[in-house]
Enzyme design. Structure first.
Site, PDB file in Angstrom:
ATOM      1  N   GLU A 123       4.479  -5.877   2.163  1.00 14.85           N
ATOM      2  CA  GLU A 123       4.190  -6.462   0.839  1.00 14.85           C
ATOM      3  C   GLU A 123       3.995  -5.386  -0.219  1.00 14.85           C
ATOM      4  O   GLU A 123       2.926  -5.282  -0.815  1.00 14.85           O
ATOM      5  CB  GLU A 123       2.889  -7.281   0.911  1.00 14.85           C
ATOM      6  CG  GLU A 123       2.825  -8.376   1.947  1.00 14.85           C
ATOM      7  CD  GLU A 123       1.408  -8.954   2.079  1.00 14.85           C
ATOM      8  OE1 GLU A 123       0.449  -8.374   1.532  1.00 14.85           O
ATOM      9  OE2 GLU A 123       1.264  -9.993   2.739  1.00 14.85           O
ATOM     10  N   TYR A 181       0.879  -2.091 -12.038  1.00 14.30           N
ATOM     11  CA  TYR A 181      -0.515  -2.216 -12.467  1.00 14.30           C
ATOM     12  C   TYR A 181      -0.725  -1.635 -13.864  1.00 14.30           C
ATOM     13  O   TYR A 181      -1.756  -1.037 -14.149  1.00 14.30           O
ATOM     14  CB  TYR A 181      -1.450  -1.562 -11.436  1.00 14.30           C
ATOM     15  CG  TYR A 181      -1.223  -2.106 -10.046  1.00 14.30           C
ATOM     16  CD1 TYR A 181      -1.597  -3.402  -9.722  1.00 14.30           C
ATOM     17  CD2 TYR A 181      -0.609  -1.336  -9.059  1.00 14.30           C
ATOM     18  CE1 TYR A 181      -1.363  -3.924  -8.460  1.00 14.30           C
ATOM     19  CE2 TYR A 181      -0.373  -1.857  -7.786  1.00 14.30           C
ATOM     20  CZ  TYR A 181      -0.756  -3.139  -7.499  1.00 14.30           C
ATOM     21  OH  TYR A 181      -0.524  -3.664  -6.251  1.00 14.30           O
ATOM     22  N   GLY A 233       0.774  -1.240   0.000  1.00 19.49           N
ATOM     23  CA  GLY A 233       0.000   0.000   0.000  1.00 19.49           C
ATOM     24  C   GLY A 233       0.798   1.278   0.000  1.00 19.49           C
ATOM     25  O   GLY A 233       0.216   2.359  -0.071  1.00 19.49           O
ATOM     26  N   TYR A 280      -9.711   3.967 -12.607  1.00 18.06           N
ATOM     27  CA  TYR A 280      -9.725   4.729 -11.350  1.00 18.06           C
ATOM     28  C   TYR A 280      -9.668   6.230 -11.568  1.00 18.06           C
ATOM     29  O   TYR A 280      -9.566   6.978 -10.601  1.00 18.06           O
ATOM     30  CB  TYR A 280      -8.524   4.353 -10.475  1.00 18.06           C
ATOM     31  CG  TYR A 280      -8.193   2.891 -10.405  1.00 18.06           C
ATOM     32  CD1 TYR A 280      -9.052   1.999  -9.770  1.00 18.06           C
ATOM     33  CD2 TYR A 280      -7.022   2.399 -10.965  1.00 18.06           C
ATOM     34  CE1 TYR A 280      -8.733   0.658  -9.702  1.00 18.06           C
ATOM     35  CE2 TYR A 280      -6.702   1.061 -10.894  1.00 18.06           C
ATOM     36  CZ  TYR A 280      -7.560   0.189 -10.265  1.00 18.06           C
ATOM     37  OH  TYR A 280      -7.242  -1.143 -10.199  1.00 18.06           O
ATOM     38  N   CYS A 339     -12.772   1.308 -28.684  1.00 20.93           N
ATOM     39  CA  CYS A 339     -14.087   1.899 -28.952  1.00 20.93           C
ATOM     40  C   CYS A 339     -14.887   2.155 -27.696  1.00 20.93           C
ATOM     41  O   CYS A 339     -15.956   1.555 -27.482  1.00 20.93           O
ATOM     42  CB  CYS A 339     -14.844   0.976 -29.891  1.00 20.93           C
ATOM     43  SG  CYS A 339     -13.894   0.678 -31.368  1.00 20.93           S
ATOM     44  N   GLU A 340     -14.344   2.981 -26.828  1.00 21.24           N
ATOM     45  CA  GLU A 340     -15.062   3.413 -25.626  1.00 21.24           C
ATOM     46  C   GLU A 340     -14.568   4.806 -25.293  1.00 21.24           C
ATOM     47  O   GLU A 340     -13.371   5.081 -25.404  1.00 21.24           O
ATOM     48  CB  GLU A 340     -14.715   2.522 -24.424  1.00 21.24           C
ATOM     49  CG  GLU A 340     -15.216   1.120 -24.543  1.00 21.24           C
ATOM     50  CD  GLU A 340     -15.337   0.441 -23.184  1.00 21.24           C
ATOM     51  OE1 GLU A 340     -15.391   1.137 -22.161  1.00 21.24           O
ATOM     52  OE2 GLU A 340     -15.374  -0.791 -23.191  1.00 21.24           O
ATOM     53  N   ARG A 358      -5.339   2.014 -15.787  1.00 22.82           N
ATOM     54  CA  ARG A 358      -5.535   2.791 -14.551  1.00 22.82           C
ATOM     55  C   ARG A 358      -6.351   4.070 -14.749  1.00 22.82           C
ATOM     56  O   ARG A 358      -7.244   4.362 -13.964  1.00 22.82           O
ATOM     57  CB  ARG A 358      -4.197   3.096 -13.874  1.00 22.82           C
ATOM     58  CG  ARG A 358      -3.384   1.834 -13.538  1.00 22.82           C
ATOM     59  CD  ARG A 358      -2.214   2.108 -12.603  1.00 22.82           C
ATOM     60  NE  ARG A 358      -2.689   2.465 -11.278  1.00 22.82           N
ATOM     61  CZ  ARG A 358      -2.705   3.676 -10.791  1.00 22.82           C
ATOM     62  NH1 ARG A 358      -2.240   4.685 -11.514  1.00 22.82           N
ATOM     63  NH2 ARG A 358      -3.178   3.898  -9.588  1.00 22.82           N
ATOM     64  N   GLY A 381       3.965  -3.444  -3.696  1.00 21.52           N
ATOM     65  CA  GLY A 381       4.038  -3.691  -5.134  1.00 21.52           C
ATOM     66  C   GLY A 381       4.403  -2.384  -5.814  1.00 21.52           C
ATOM     67  O   GLY A 381       5.515  -2.186  -6.300  1.00 21.52           O
ATOM     68  N   ARG A 382       3.453  -1.476  -5.795  1.00 28.02           N
ATOM     69  CA  ARG A 382       3.614  -0.192  -6.475  1.00 28.02           C
ATOM     70  C   ARG A 382       4.919   0.533  -6.124  1.00 28.02           C
ATOM     71  O   ARG A 382       5.621   1.005  -7.015  1.00 28.02           O
ATOM     72  CB  ARG A 382       2.440   0.718  -6.093  1.00 28.02           C
ATOM     73  CG  ARG A 382       2.382   2.010  -6.866  1.00 28.02           C
ATOM     74  CD  ARG A 382       1.306   2.938  -6.294  1.00 28.02           C
ATOM     75  NE  ARG A 382       0.110   2.262  -5.874  1.00 28.02           N
ATOM     76  CZ  ARG A 382      -0.964   2.092  -6.628  1.00 28.02           C
ATOM     77  NH1 ARG A 382      -1.000   2.579  -7.850  1.00 28.02           N
ATOM     78  NH2 ARG A 382      -2.014   1.456  -6.153  1.00 28.02           N
TER      79      ARG A 382
HETATM   80  N1  LLP Z   1      -0.750  -7.176  -0.439  1.00 34.09           N
HETATM   81  C1  LLP Z   1      -2.025  -7.420  -0.709  1.00 34.09           C
HETATM   82  C2  LLP Z   1      -2.747  -8.439   0.067  1.00 34.09           C
HETATM   83  C3  LLP Z   1      -2.667  -6.701  -1.730  1.00 34.09           C
HETATM   84  O1  LLP Z   1      -3.954  -6.936  -1.997  1.00 34.09           O
HETATM   85  C4  LLP Z   1      -1.953  -5.724  -2.465  1.00 34.09           C
HETATM   86  C5  LLP Z   1      -2.591  -4.952  -3.530  1.00 34.09           C
HETATM   87  C6  LLP Z   1      -0.590  -5.514  -2.146  1.00 34.09           C
HETATM   88  C7  LLP Z   1      -0.025  -6.256  -1.124  1.00 34.09           C
HETATM   89  C8  LLP Z   1       0.256  -4.526  -2.867  1.00 34.09           C
HETATM   90  O2  LLP Z   1      -0.234  -3.232  -2.754  1.00 34.09           O
HETATM   91  P1  LLP Z   1       0.637  -1.989  -3.273  1.00 34.09           P
HETATM   92  O3  LLP Z   1       1.876  -1.933  -2.424  1.00 34.09           O
HETATM   93  O4  LLP Z   1       0.989  -2.207  -4.684  1.00 34.09           O
HETATM   94  O5  LLP Z   1      -0.231  -0.839  -3.062  1.00 34.09           O
HETATM   95  N2  LLP Z   1      -4.747  -1.933  -9.478  1.00 34.09           N
HETATM   96  C9  LLP Z   1      -4.714  -0.904  -8.452  1.00 34.09           C
HETATM   97  C10 LLP Z   1      -4.026  -1.393  -7.194  1.00 34.09           C
HETATM   98  C11 LLP Z   1      -4.656  -2.627  -6.618  1.00 34.09           C
HETATM   99  C12 LLP Z   1      -3.954  -3.154  -5.400  1.00 34.09           C
HETATM  100  C13 LLP Z   1      -4.476  -4.481  -4.989  1.00 34.09           C
HETATM  101  N3  LLP Z   1      -3.809  -5.084  -3.880  1.00 34.09           N
HETATM  102  C14 LLP Z   1      -4.035   0.319  -9.021  1.00 34.09           C
HETATM  103  O6  LLP Z   1      -3.635   0.301 -10.173  1.00 34.09           O
HETATM  104  O7  LLP Z   1      -3.931   1.328  -8.334  1.00 34.09           O
END
Ligand code: LLP
Length: 398
Positions: free
Chosen positions: A259, A357, A224, A302, A328-329, A298, A261-262
Site C-alpha cells: 500500500e 502529503y 511505508g 515533522y 503567524c507562527e 511536513r 503512497g509516498r
Molecule cells: N497504509 C496505511 C494503513 C497507512 O497508514 C499509510 C500511511 C500507508 C499505507 C501509506 O504509507 P506510505 O507508503 O505513504 O509511507 N504525513 C506523513 C506520513 C503519514 C503516513 C500515514 N500512513 C508524512 O508526511 O511523512
C-alpha cells in the site's frame, strides 16, 4: 525549469505541479519487482487529487483508503472496488456500509469492536464482509515517531494472539468472510530489516490460520516505502519484493499486497512558490515566500527536509537563510538554514519531492485559500484543481 515559470504565470503561486510520467515509472518499477501475483494499492491519503489518482488507476493499481471520502475519490478516479482495501483504525458504521455497498476487496479491521460493527452492518445489508485483520507485530520501523505504527504502544492493529482469536470468530460468522491479513508498520522506512521482521510475523500468523483451516487469499504488507529526501538511501523496490516473496515462499497461494503512497507520488510533485520579501535580523536571514505550512506542513510537523531549488538561479555566492511563509507562527517554515543562491523579490523557488502529503495535508489556517494543482502529462499541463478563492473559505458557514 523554464516551463515552470510559465506555469506560475498562468496558474499563480503557490502551485503544486505533478508529473504523470514519474508516477507511472514508480508504479511500473514496484509492480514489475514482484514475480508472483501481487497488487500495488495506492494509498490515497498521500495525494487524493483525482487527476493524480487517475494516473495510477489507469496503470492498473489498486487503492488503499481510510475514509468514506477516500472511497468516493478512489471511485471517481477510476479504481475498481475489487481492488480497493479499506484501512483505518476508526471507520464509522456509515463508512463500513459504504465500503460494503461498493464491494471493496477487504476491510483491514483493527479491533474486536470494529469486527462486531462490521458484522452488524453486513447483517443489516445482507452482504458478507471480506475481512483482513491488521496485525500489530510490535516492530520498530525505525522512522519518525509520528509515523511509526507497528509498535504495541501505537493505536494500530491487534496483537498476534488476539488476531488469531478474531479470525476464529470471523470464520464462524456467516456475515463475515475471511479474506486476508494486513500489517503497516510505518512510513518513510528506509531499511529492509523492519519489513523482513513484519513479513515473518504476518507469514507466521497466516501459517497458523492455514493449519486451523482458516485459509487466506492475500497478505497485505502495507505501505511505508521510504524515498530519499536529503541523502537517505531509498528503499529499493526489487529488494523489498524479494524480501516479501521470501517470507511467503512456502505460501504461494497468497496474493501479496503493498500500500505505498509516498513512493508513488512524492518525487512526482513540486510546490512552486514566489519570493515576497527578504529580511535580516542580527541573527538570521529570512526569505519570505507565498507558500506556507498551510500548503506543505511536513517541515513544520515533522521537521522534514525538502530540497529547494531556484527556478532561474542567479549567479553569485550562496547565502544561508530560512525559507518561511506568511503564517503567524514561527513553526511556519519550508526550510531552515539553507544555502540559497541570490534571490530577488518575485523569484520562483521549487520545493521538491512534495507530491506526497503536501496538498493532501494542506489547510486553510490563517484563512489562506489552498493552492492550485496542475498535472503534466504527455508534454501538456492541465489544471487538476483550481486555486481556492476567499469565498471558498467561508463555504458552509451560516
Ligand atoms: N497504509 C496505511 C494503513 C497507512 O497508514 C499509510 C500511511 C500507508 C499505507 C501509506 O504509507 P506510505 O507508503 O505513504 O509511507 N504525513 C506523513 C506520513 C503519514 C503516513 C500515514 N500512513 C508524512 O508526511 O511523512
Amino acid at each position: 525549469m523554464r516551463g515552470l515559470a510559465a506555469l506560475a504565470r498562468r496558474y499563480g503561486t503557490p502551485l503544486y505541479v505533478y508529473s504523470a510520467q514519474t508516477m507511472r515509472e514508480r508504479y511500473g518499477a514496484l509492480r514489475g519487482a514482484f514475480t508472483r501475483p501481487a497488487l500495488v494499492c495506492y494509498a490515497l491519503k498521500a495525494n487524493s487529487c483525482r487527476a493524480v489518482a487517475a494516473v495510477l488507476a489507469r496503470e492498473g493499481a489498486g487503492a488503499d483508503i481510510v475514509s468514506g471520502g477516500e472511497l468516493l475519490r478512489a471511485r471517481a478516479a477510476g479504481f475498481m472496488p475489487s481492488r480497493i482495501v479499506f484501512s483505518g483504525v476508526g471507520k464509522t458504521e456509515e463508512e463500513l456500509a459504504a465500503g460494503l455497498r461498493a464491494g471493496v476487496k477487504a476491510f483491514n479491521v483493527e479491533s474486536s469492536e470494529e469486527l462486531d460493527a462490521l458484522a452488524r452492518v453486513a447483517g443489516r445489508l445482507r452482504r458478507r464482509a471480506p475481512v483482513s485483520m491488521r496485525l500489530n507485530p510490535d516492530i520498530d520501523a525505525m522512522t519518525h515517531p509520528h509515523v511509526t505504527t507497528g509498535r504495541a504502544d501505537n493505536k494500530f492493529g491487534v496483537e498476534a494472539s488476539e488476531a488469531f482469536s478474531l479470525y476464529r470468530r470471523a470464520a464462524r460468522d456467516p456475515r463475515l468472510r475471511v479474506a486476508g491479513v494486513s500489517c503497516h508498520i510505518g512510513s518513510q522506512i528506509t531499511s529492509l530489516a523492519p519489513y523482513r521482521r513484519a513479513a515473518a510475523a504476518v507469514a507466521a500468523l497466516a501459517r497458523k490460520l492455514r493449519a486451523a483451516a482458516i485459509p487466506l487469499d492475500f497478505a497485505d504488507m502495507g505501505g511505508g516505502i521510504g524515498i530519499s529526501y536529503e541523502n537517505e538511501a531509498a528503499l529499493d523496490p526489487k529488494a523489498l519484493a524479494r524480501t516479501l516473496e521470501k517470507a511467503f515462499a512456502d505460501q504461494p497461494e497468497l496474493e501479496l499486497l503493498v500500500e505505498p503512497g509516498r513512493y508513488l507520488v512524492a518525487d512526482a510533485g513540486i510546490l512552486l512558490t514566489k519570493v515576497l520579501y527578504r529580511k535580516r535580523t542580527s541573527k538570521r536571514r529570512f526569505v519570505i515566500v507565498d507558500g506556507a505550512m498551510t500548503d506543505l506542513p511536513r517541515p513544520a510537523l515533522y521537521g522534514s527536509w525538502h530540497p529547494i531549488a531556484a527556478v532561474s538561479p542567479r549567479r553569485g555566492k550562496k547565502t544561508v537563510a530560512d525559507v518561511v511563509g506568511p503564517v503567524c507562527e514561527s513553526g511556519d517554515f519550508l526550510a531552515r538554514q539553507r544555502p540559497l543562491p541570490p534571490l530577488e523579490r518575485g523569484d520562483l523557488l521549487a520545493v521538491l519531492k512534495a507530491g506526497a502529503y503536501g496538498f493532501a495535508m494542506s489547510s486553510q489556517y490563517n484563512s489562506r485559500p489552498r493552492a492550485a494543482e496542475v498535472l503534466l502529462e504527455g508534454g501538456k499541463a492541465r489544471l487538476a484543481r483550481r486555486r481556492e478563492t476567499c469565498r471558498d473559505l467561508a463555504r458552509g458557514e451560516k
